[in-house]
Scaffold this motif. Structure first.
Motif, PDB file in Angstrom:
ATOM      1  N   THR A   2       0.796  -1.225   0.000  1.00 33.18           N
ATOM      2  CA  THR A   2       0.000   0.000   0.000  1.00 33.18           C
ATOM      3  C   THR A   2       0.824   1.268   0.000  1.00 33.18           C
ATOM      4  O   THR A   2       0.260   2.346  -0.023  1.00 33.18           O
ATOM      5  N   ASP A   3       2.140   1.159   0.012  1.00 33.37           N
ATOM      6  CA  ASP A   3       2.953   2.355   0.188  1.00 33.37           C
ATOM      7  C   ASP A   3       2.693   3.409  -0.878  1.00 33.37           C
ATOM      8  O   ASP A   3       2.822   4.592  -0.613  1.00 33.37           O
ATOM      9  N   HIS A   4       2.310   3.022  -2.070  1.00 30.87           N
ATOM     10  CA  HIS A   4       2.024   4.005  -3.109  1.00 30.87           C
ATOM     11  C   HIS A   4       0.543   4.368  -3.165  1.00 30.87           C
ATOM     12  O   HIS A   4       0.159   5.260  -3.887  1.00 30.87           O
ATOM     13  N   LEU A   5      -0.283   3.706  -2.393  1.00 36.54           N
ATOM     14  CA  LEU A   5      -1.725   3.959  -2.404  1.00 36.54           C
ATOM     15  C   LEU A   5      -2.183   4.853  -1.258  1.00 36.54           C
ATOM     16  O   LEU A   5      -3.119   5.625  -1.412  1.00 36.54           O
ATOM     17  N   LEU A   6      -1.571   4.735  -0.114  1.00 37.22           N
ATOM     18  CA  LEU A   6      -1.998   5.504   1.047  1.00 37.22           C
ATOM     19  C   LEU A   6      -1.509   6.939   0.951  1.00 37.22           C
ATOM     20  O   LEU A   6      -0.384   7.199   0.546  1.00 37.22           O
ATOM     21  N   ARG A   7      -2.374   7.847   1.340  1.00 41.81           N
ATOM     22  CA  ARG A   7      -2.065   9.273   1.320  1.00 41.81           C
ATOM     23  C   ARG A   7      -2.621   9.916   2.584  1.00 41.81           C
ATOM     24  O   ARG A   7      -3.580   9.410   3.162  1.00 41.81           O
ATOM     25  N   VAL A   8      -2.047  11.031   2.971  1.00 43.22           N
ATOM     26  CA  VAL A   8      -2.626  11.833   4.044  1.00 43.22           C
ATOM     27  C   VAL A   8      -2.806  13.253   3.518  1.00 43.22           C
ATOM     28  O   VAL A   8      -2.033  13.722   2.688  1.00 43.22           O
ATOM     29  N   THR A  14      -9.619  15.836   9.445  1.00 46.03           N
ATOM     30  CA  THR A  14      -9.637  14.475   9.994  1.00 46.03           C
ATOM     31  C   THR A  14      -8.239  14.096  10.471  1.00 46.03           C
ATOM     32  O   THR A  14      -7.268  14.303   9.750  1.00 46.03           O
ATOM     33  N   PRO A  15      -8.116  13.535  11.673  1.00 50.27           N
ATOM     34  CA  PRO A  15      -6.791  13.099  12.136  1.00 50.27           C
ATOM     35  C   PRO A  15      -6.128  12.164  11.127  1.00 50.27           C
ATOM     36  O   PRO A  15      -6.805  11.346  10.476  1.00 50.27           O
ATOM     37  N   LEU A  16      -4.819  12.285  11.000  1.00 49.71           N
ATOM     38  CA  LEU A  16      -4.086  11.494  10.010  1.00 49.71           C
ATOM     39  C   LEU A  16      -4.285  10.002  10.225  1.00 49.71           C
ATOM     40  O   LEU A  16      -4.442   9.250   9.255  1.00 49.71           O
ATOM     41  N   ASP A  18      -6.875   8.497  11.441  1.00 43.22           N
ATOM     42  CA  ASP A  18      -8.216   8.147  10.960  1.00 43.22           C
ATOM     43  C   ASP A  18      -8.275   8.112   9.440  1.00 43.22           C
ATOM     44  O   ASP A  18      -8.959   7.264   8.850  1.00 43.22           O
ATOM     45  N   GLN A  19      -7.564   9.025   8.791  1.00 47.38           N
ATOM     46  CA  GLN A  19      -7.507   8.998   7.325  1.00 47.38           C
ATOM     47  C   GLN A  19      -6.928   7.672   6.844  1.00 47.38           C
ATOM     48  O   GLN A  19      -7.448   7.060   5.906  1.00 47.38           O
ATOM     49  N   LEU A  20      -5.860   7.227   7.497  1.00 47.41           N
ATOM     50  CA  LEU A  20      -5.222   5.967   7.099  1.00 47.41           C
ATOM     51  C   LEU A  20      -6.129   4.777   7.371  1.00 47.41           C
ATOM     52  O   LEU A  20      -6.248   3.878   6.523  1.00 47.41           O
ATOM     53  N   VAL A  21      -6.778   4.759   8.525  1.00 45.39           N
ATOM     54  CA  VAL A  21      -7.707   3.667   8.852  1.00 45.39           C
ATOM     55  C   VAL A  21      -8.800   3.593   7.794  1.00 45.39           C
ATOM     56  O   VAL A  21      -9.126   2.511   7.290  1.00 45.39           O
ATOM     57  N   ASP A  22      -9.373   4.740   7.447  1.00 46.30           N
ATOM     58  CA  ASP A  22     -10.439   4.763   6.435  1.00 46.30           C
ATOM     59  C   ASP A  22      -9.952   4.232   5.094  1.00 46.30           C
ATOM     60  O   ASP A  22     -10.641   3.464   4.425  1.00 46.30           O
ATOM     61  N   GLN A  23      -8.745   4.628   4.701  1.00 44.25           N
ATOM     62  CA  GLN A  23      -8.208   4.178   3.416  1.00 44.25           C
ATOM     63  C   GLN A  23      -7.930   2.683   3.408  1.00 44.25           C
ATOM     64  O   GLN A  23      -8.249   1.991   2.429  1.00 44.25           O
ATOM     65  N   ILE A  24      -7.344   2.189   4.486  1.00 49.59           N
ATOM     66  CA  ILE A  24      -7.048   0.750   4.561  1.00 49.59           C
ATOM     67  C   ILE A  24      -8.350  -0.040   4.524  1.00 49.59           C
ATOM     68  O   ILE A  24      -8.469  -1.031   3.792  1.00 49.59           O
ATOM     69  N   ARG A  25      -9.335   0.399   5.291  1.00 50.13           N
ATOM     70  CA  ARG A  25     -10.637  -0.285   5.322  1.00 50.13           C
ATOM     71  C   ARG A  25     -11.288  -0.274   3.939  1.00 50.13           C
ATOM     72  O   ARG A  25     -11.774  -1.298   3.472  1.00 50.13           O
ATOM     73  N   LEU A  26     -11.277   0.864   3.285  1.00 49.91           N
ATOM     74  CA  LEU A  26     -11.899   0.968   1.968  1.00 49.91           C
ATOM     75  C   LEU A  26     -11.177   0.099   0.938  1.00 49.91           C
ATOM     76  O   LEU A  26     -11.821  -0.599   0.152  1.00 49.91           O
TER      77      LEU A  26
END
Length: 129
Positions: A2-8, A14-16, A18-26
């Motif tokens: 996911t290193d190239h997919l996750l962004r903040v 939104t706390p960073l 939480d942004q990551l949790v949402d992206q991983i879940r999605l």
């Protein structure tokens, strides 16, 4: 990976973590990530995104609590088998937050609400998903 997919987005309220949790879940719920896919280490995620290691660790911890990822001692973190699908309530909440970000940015740019609605309609007509 996911290193190239996750962004903040530091401009998003939104706390960073939480942004990551949402992206991983999605990504897990939509199939972008498959069960067993390995995630970057906490250290590597922090370096790649330029965030504090504690923020990355918190995101992984929350994702683990949600059952989206699993962590094995010495084996790193990976997507859990059969991560849960997003419930309608969660989808609605994600949409609400996205619309709030759009409205905030449009306001900062001085864009009229009618223009925002026109652009949104155009984007919805041309979406591929």
């Amino acid at each position: 990976m996911t290193d190239h997919l996750l962004r903040v987005d530091r401009d998003d309220g939104t706390p960073l973590s939480d942004q990551l949790v949402d992206q991983i879940r999605l990504m897990a719920a939509s199939g972008v990530l498959s069960p067993g896919d390995r995630l970057p280490t906490v250290r590597q995620l922090a370096v790649d995104l330029g965030i504090n290691r504690n923020t990355a660790a918190k995101a992984y911890g929350l994702s683990r609590e949600d059952g989206v990822i699993v962590t094995r001692s010495g084996g790193g973190s990976s997507v859990a088998e059969g991560p849960r699908r997003l419930a309608a309530r969660e989808k609605r909440e994600r949409l609400r937050r996205a619309v709030q970000r759009l409205a905030r940015e449009a306001g900062q740019l001085g864009v009229e609400p009618t223009t925002v609605l026109e652009e949104l309609r155009r984007a919805l007509r041309h979406r591929t998903a």
